[in-house]
Every structure is written in C-alpha cells, then in structure tokens.
Write a protein that holds these residues in place. Structure first.
Motif, mmCIF file in Angstrom:
data_model
loop_
_atom_site.group_PDB
_atom_site.id
_atom_site.type_symbol
_atom_site.label_atom_id
_atom_site.label_comp_id
_atom_site.label_asym_id
_atom_site.label_seq_id
_atom_site.Cartn_x
_atom_site.Cartn_y
_atom_site.Cartn_z
ATOM 1 N N LYS A 410 -1.544 -5.930 9.749
ATOM 2 C CA LYS A 410 -0.444 -5.211 9.105
ATOM 3 C C LYS A 410 -0.975 -4.299 7.994
ATOM 4 O O LYS A 410 -0.583 -3.127 7.882
ATOM 5 C CB LYS A 410 0.561 -6.219 8.538
ATOM 6 C CG LYS A 410 1.761 -5.622 7.825
ATOM 7 C CD LYS A 410 2.744 -6.733 7.449
ATOM 8 C CE LYS A 410 3.979 -6.176 6.751
ATOM 9 N NZ LYS A 410 3.680 -5.770 5.361
ATOM 10 N N ILE A 411 -1.867 -4.829 7.179
ATOM 11 C CA ILE A 411 -2.424 -4.057 6.063
ATOM 12 C C ILE A 411 -3.193 -2.844 6.572
ATOM 13 O O ILE A 411 -3.027 -1.723 6.069
ATOM 14 C CB ILE A 411 -3.333 -4.962 5.200
ATOM 15 C CG1 ILE A 411 -2.478 -5.969 4.418
ATOM 16 C CG2 ILE A 411 -4.193 -4.141 4.257
ATOM 17 C CD1 ILE A 411 -3.272 -7.072 3.750
ATOM 18 N N ILE A 416 -3.561 3.007 7.607
ATOM 19 C CA ILE A 416 -3.916 4.089 8.528
ATOM 20 C C ILE A 416 -2.730 5.024 8.711
ATOM 21 O O ILE A 416 -2.891 6.263 8.721
ATOM 22 C CB ILE A 416 -4.401 3.516 9.881
ATOM 23 C CG1 ILE A 416 -5.789 2.909 9.737
ATOM 24 C CG2 ILE A 416 -4.424 4.611 10.954
ATOM 25 C CD1 ILE A 416 -6.342 2.302 11.015
ATOM 26 N N GLN A 417 -1.540 4.459 8.833
ATOM 27 C CA GLN A 417 -0.346 5.301 8.954
ATOM 28 C C GLN A 417 -0.173 6.195 7.726
ATOM 29 O O GLN A 417 0.163 7.382 7.853
ATOM 30 C CB GLN A 417 0.902 4.424 9.123
ATOM 31 C CG GLN A 417 1.007 3.754 10.479
ATOM 32 C CD GLN A 417 2.290 2.954 10.627
ATOM 33 O OE1 GLN A 417 3.352 3.407 10.212
ATOM 34 N NE2 GLN A 417 2.201 1.779 11.202
ATOM 35 N N SER A 418 -0.409 5.642 6.539
ATOM 36 C CA SER A 418 -0.292 6.438 5.312
ATOM 37 C C SER A 418 -1.279 7.597 5.296
ATOM 38 O O SER A 418 -0.955 8.699 4.839
ATOM 39 C CB SER A 418 -0.521 5.541 4.083
ATOM 40 O OG SER A 418 0.491 4.569 3.970
ATOM 41 N N ALA A 419 -2.472 7.357 5.818
ATOM 42 C CA ALA A 419 -3.460 8.441 5.908
ATOM 43 C C ALA A 419 -3.047 9.466 6.956
ATOM 44 O O ALA A 419 -3.195 10.681 6.754
ATOM 45 C CB ALA A 419 -4.833 7.861 6.237
ATOM 46 N N MET A 420 -2.497 9.007 8.063
ATOM 47 C CA MET A 420 -2.065 9.902 9.138
ATOM 48 C C MET A 420 -1.001 10.895 8.662
ATOM 49 O O MET A 420 -1.028 12.069 9.020
ATOM 50 C CB MET A 420 -1.528 9.085 10.320
ATOM 51 C CG MET A 420 -2.578 8.379 11.151
ATOM 52 S SD MET A 420 -1.805 7.333 12.428
ATOM 53 C CE MET A 420 -3.216 6.974 13.475
ATOM 54 N N VAL A 421 -0.046 10.391 7.866
ATOM 55 C CA VAL A 421 1.055 11.254 7.411
ATOM 56 C C VAL A 421 0.754 11.884 6.053
ATOM 57 O O VAL A 421 1.648 12.431 5.392
ATOM 58 C CB VAL A 421 2.390 10.481 7.367
ATOM 59 C CG1 VAL A 421 2.764 9.995 8.758
ATOM 60 C CG2 VAL A 421 2.325 9.307 6.385
ATOM 61 N N LYS A 422 -0.494 11.792 5.600
ATOM 62 C CA LYS A 422 -1.000 12.453 4.394
ATOM 63 C C LYS A 422 -0.367 11.931 3.109
ATOM 64 O O LYS A 422 -0.310 12.641 2.106
ATOM 65 C CB LYS A 422 -0.816 13.968 4.501
ATOM 66 C CG LYS A 422 -1.548 14.578 5.691
ATOM 67 C CD LYS A 422 -1.419 16.094 5.728
ATOM 68 C CE LYS A 422 -2.169 16.670 6.920
ATOM 69 N NZ LYS A 422 -2.062 18.146 6.994
ATOM 70 N N GLN A 428 -8.699 6.616 0.048
ATOM 71 C CA GLN A 428 -7.746 5.811 -0.703
ATOM 72 C C GLN A 428 -7.112 4.743 0.180
ATOM 73 O O GLN A 428 -6.888 3.603 -0.250
ATOM 74 C CB GLN A 428 -6.647 6.697 -1.300
ATOM 75 C CG GLN A 428 -5.706 5.959 -2.250
ATOM 76 C CD GLN A 428 -6.429 5.393 -3.462
ATOM 77 O OE1 GLN A 428 -7.145 6.127 -4.148
ATOM 78 N NE2 GLN A 428 -6.272 4.100 -3.720
ATOM 79 N N ALA A 429 -6.834 5.097 1.438
ATOM 80 C CA ALA A 429 -6.248 4.136 2.379
ATOM 81 C C ALA A 429 -7.197 2.960 2.602
ATOM 82 O O ALA A 429 -6.765 1.796 2.644
ATOM 83 C CB ALA A 429 -5.929 4.825 3.699
ATOM 84 N N VAL A 430 -8.488 3.249 2.733
ATOM 85 C CA VAL A 430 -9.477 2.181 2.928
ATOM 86 C C VAL A 430 -9.559 1.292 1.686
ATOM 87 O O VAL A 430 -9.575 0.058 1.782
ATOM 88 C CB VAL A 430 -10.858 2.777 3.258
ATOM 89 C CG1 VAL A 430 -11.913 1.669 3.329
ATOM 90 C CG2 VAL A 430 -10.825 3.542 4.575
ATOM 91 N N THR A 431 -9.597 1.922 0.525
ATOM 92 C CA THR A 431 -9.669 1.162 -0.735
ATOM 93 C C THR A 431 -8.438 0.277 -0.913
ATOM 94 O O THR A 431 -8.548 -0.903 -1.264
ATOM 95 C CB THR A 431 -9.796 2.121 -1.930
ATOM 96 O OG1 THR A 431 -10.994 2.889 -1.796
ATOM 97 C CG2 THR A 431 -9.841 1.354 -3.249
ATOM 98 N N ASP A 432 -7.260 0.836 -0.657
ATOM 99 C CA ASP A 432 -6.029 0.060 -0.808
ATOM 100 C C ASP A 432 -5.983 -1.104 0.177
ATOM 101 O O ASP A 432 -5.568 -2.220 -0.185
ATOM 102 C CB ASP A 432 -4.811 0.959 -0.601
ATOM 103 C CG ASP A 432 -4.603 1.926 -1.760
ATOM 104 O OD1 ASP A 432 -5.304 1.793 -2.777
ATOM 105 O OD2 ASP A 432 -3.753 2.835 -1.624
#
Length: 441
Positions: A410-411, A416-422, A428-432
C-alpha cells in the motif's frame, strides 16, 4: 401406606441410581469408541476450495494412504478460500487446529512468526528435503527470535503445488507495431509499449496499483535488482536501484503508456482489456488461455505465449501452496507422514496434471515437462504449460514472507501514484515510502 410409599421412594431412588450408573457406563463406552475411531489414527486435513472439482482425486488419494497405513484415517475438510484465514486463526488460538493445513507462504508465515507451526527441520531429513525444488523449499524458512541474540531459522511448510506467470500477447498488435520478438525484460517492455501506442493507439500492458490485488509492482523491484527490505525488516529500496524502479513506472505513466485505470482497477480489468483486443500483452497463468478461448475466440486465435517478463537479474516469480503442520497436533508423526505422502513425486505429478498446476517435487517436474514434450496436441496451451514449467529453474518467491506485507504494498503503491500524478518527485516519493514503512516497524 407408609411402607408402600417408602418402598416406592426406595424403588425410584434405586432406579435413578441404576440409570445414572448405566448412563455413565454408556458415556464411558461411547467415549472409548470415539477415541478409538478419532484418536491417534485420525488425521484432519484442511484444503482451500478444492471441492467438488477434486473430490475424486482426494477420495482415491486418502483411500490409498489408509490402505498403506492401516491404523490411520483421514478426515478431509475443504474450506472456502475467503474463510480459511479466520477459521485457521480461530482453530490455532483455541489449540484445536487440524493436523495438516493447506496455506500459502504469506499467511502461513504470519502464524509461523507466532511459533504456531512445527519446525520441519526437526522432523524431515536432508535427503527428503533434497527431493523438492531448493528455491521453493527455502521460501518456507523464517527466522524466529526469542531474544536479541537468540534467533533460529525454522522451516514451516512443505511445498505442494506451484504456478508461474507467462506472457500472453496479441500477435496482430505486435505485427502492426513492427515488433518481431516479444519483450523479455522491462527495458524491452518500455520500448514495445511506445511502439504499440504509436502504431495502434492501444496500450501494451496493465500493471494494477490497487493494494489488495497484484504483487506485480513489488515483484518488479526484485526483478530489476532492488531490495525491498533489509535483514532487520527495514526499507531497503531507498537506493539507486529502488529509485530507478519508481522512475520506470512513473515515466511510463507520464508518457501515456499505462492506462489511467491502473489507479482504481485490478487484474480482472486487465483480462477484460486483453479479451477486448485493447491490450497487447498480459502476464497470467497458462490456464487463462482457456478462458480467452471461451470468451474471446478471435483473440485466442491471435495469441502467442512467451516467458515471464523480468529484469537484468533474470529472476522470475512463482506462487506456492504449502502444507503446514500445527505444533500442537497430537498426531505429529502421522501428520508428517501424511503431508509427505500428499507431496511425494507420484502424487504431485498426478495432481499437477489434473489441476493444471506445477509440482514442486524434482522427479515430478522432470516427468511433467517430459510428458508435455511428448504431447501430440502441441497447441498454445501446451506451449504455455511447458514455458511455465521450464522457467521454474529461475523462479523463486520474490516477495519475502514478512508481517504487514500488504501495508508495504500500500505504501509503495500510493507513493508511486503520487509521483505519477506529479504530486511528488520520484526522490520524495521514495523517501516518504521509506519513512512510512520504517515508522510502523
């Protein structure tokens, strides 16, 4: 009158005592009979949703076991797929679990971490272990710790039947895009996806980002050479390799090469798209081809099969079904004997052929492949089965059997979705994702 009344009372009292003693005697005899019938020799075996299709197989299997082991009797109980977890949790907690249980490694490992299962290393010899595919056997190992420096590796399951994914592809769409060879790596897949979209306007493939669905995204990390977790269970994907996986999926989405429905739809939608001719390829089991033949015969005629897509590691995923034995069983030797009987070479081969799955026994898989090569009906389904079996040489359980694995999925999916939609950069997505996972450990 008084005398008669007393005698009557005495008669009633004696009658009551007689009935009471008789009742105790009957109860005792029934208990003894029950103990003889369901005591030492009765083995309770739970499977997951195999009735009624495989009732004849298990009836014959159990009769043979009982003939060879005259003091044993098998009580086979089939449990619906979606009810197994709650039922076995309740049974283990109440110390009333069956003697042998059919589970997958993910869920079995959760109870293994609570020390619920028998450590098979103490009961099964190295010679017997060597009869099973080594990578599959090792997938049933888990480290149990009683203190900081008191950790031991235990084997909690005996491998039973397996499935591996093959690539089913639409030859017509590949031809229109000028693709002569099916992609074998994620790098090839990205190139093919762009060619197919430009030439046909259709998508090459579908990778679900729904949490309770496919493990495809998590598997892609391992295939591309990124570790998901370290030895302490902490996130290990905040590395150049892990960032590259996040970047790979983000780039494909932002280039318009992945359907937007990946955010909300699961693998079932991918099947629908492929059968409608809207998807160029899909990773699935060999038996899915029969579904295509029934639902979309024109697409079936255009379909080809190829090995599972992987990364530079060449690793391929395999799904495993195991047999586990509760530690508290009163029939330890009988349970081990029965579990090894169910999973021996002859019985695994027969079940694999009936159920169209793969055996985990070395002798059985060798014979299974040989039978396929001799099969006169060399159609696409036979070829898919052969590919599925042959790639077991490189296949392993890529997702470790760890607690909260769905939370990890889920995480990673959400970031990844947050990175996809910018909404976030890839970094930052990896760090989070790393911080979120480590905070719940």
């Amino acid at each position: 009158m008084f005398f008669w009344s007393w005698n009557k009372r005495k008669y009633n009292l004696l009658t009551y005592i007689s009935w009471f003693i008789s009742g105790l005697l009957i109860t005792f005899l029934v208990s003894c009979t029950s103990a003889q019938n369901s005591g030492k020799g009765e083995i309770e075996f739970w499977t997951m949703q195999l009735q009624p299709q495989f009732t004849p197989y298990f009836t014959e299997l159990n009769q043979k076991f009982e003939t060879d082991n005259s003091e044993s009797k098998v009580l086979w109980v089939d449990v619906p797929w979606n009810a197994m977890e709650s039922k076995i949790l309740t049974a283990v907690s109440a110390q009333n679990a069956p003697d042998v249980v059919n589970l997958n490694p993910d869920f079995a490992s959760q109870l293994a971490s609570r020390n619920a299962w028998l450590n098979l290393d103490e009961k099964i010899s190295p010679e017997v272990k060597s009869q099973y595919l080594s990578k599959i056997w090792d997938a049933n190992k888990i480290e149990l710790c009683e203190g900081e420096n008191q950790c031991n590796t235990t084997t909690f399951g005996i491998p039973w039947y397996l499935t591996t994914t093959v690539t089913v592809y639409n030859k017509e769409l590949f031809n229109k895009a000028g693709i002569s060879e099916t992609p074998t790596t994620y790098e090839d897949l990205a190139i093919a996806a762009e060619k197919i979209k430009n030439a046909t306007g259709k998508y090459a493939f579908f990778v679900p980002l729904v949490t309770n669905d496919s493990n495809e995204i998590l598997q892609s990390f391992v295939k591309m050479g990124a570790n998901l977790l370290d030895e302490q269970g902490k996130a290990a994907f905040n590395t150049p390799e892990g960032i590259a996986v996040f970047q790979y999926w983000t780039d494909l989405y932002q280039k318009g090469l992945l359907p937007p429905e990946i955010m909300t739809q699961g693998h079932r939608h991918a099947i629908e798209l492929y059968q409608a001719g809207e998807l160029a390829l899909i990773g699935t089991g060999a038996e899915f081809l029969k579904t295509i033949a029934n639902n979309a015969p024109s697409i079936y005629e255009k379909s080809g099969v190829a090995p599972q897509i992987t990364g530079e590691t060449k690793k391929k995923n395999v799904s495993v079904m195991n047999l586990v034995i509760p530690k508290d069983t009163q029939k330890l030797d009988e349970a081990v004997n029965y579990a090894l009987f169910v999973t021996n070479g002859d019985n695994q081969l027969k079940f694999a052929q009936e159920a169209n799955v793969l055996p985990s026994h070395n002798d059985a898989i060798e014979q299974y492949i040989s039978n396929l090569e001799k099969d006169a009906n060399q159609d696409i389904v036979t070829e898919a089965r052969r590919i599925s079996a042959v790639q077991l040489e490189d296949a392993e359980v890529l997702i470790p059997p760890v607690k909260n694995i769905n939370e990890l999925k889920k995480i990673i999916h959400e970031n990844i979705q947050s990175a996809m939609v910018k909404e976030k950069t890839v970094e930052q997505a990896v760090t989070d994702a790393t911080n979120e996972w480590n905070n719940i450990q």
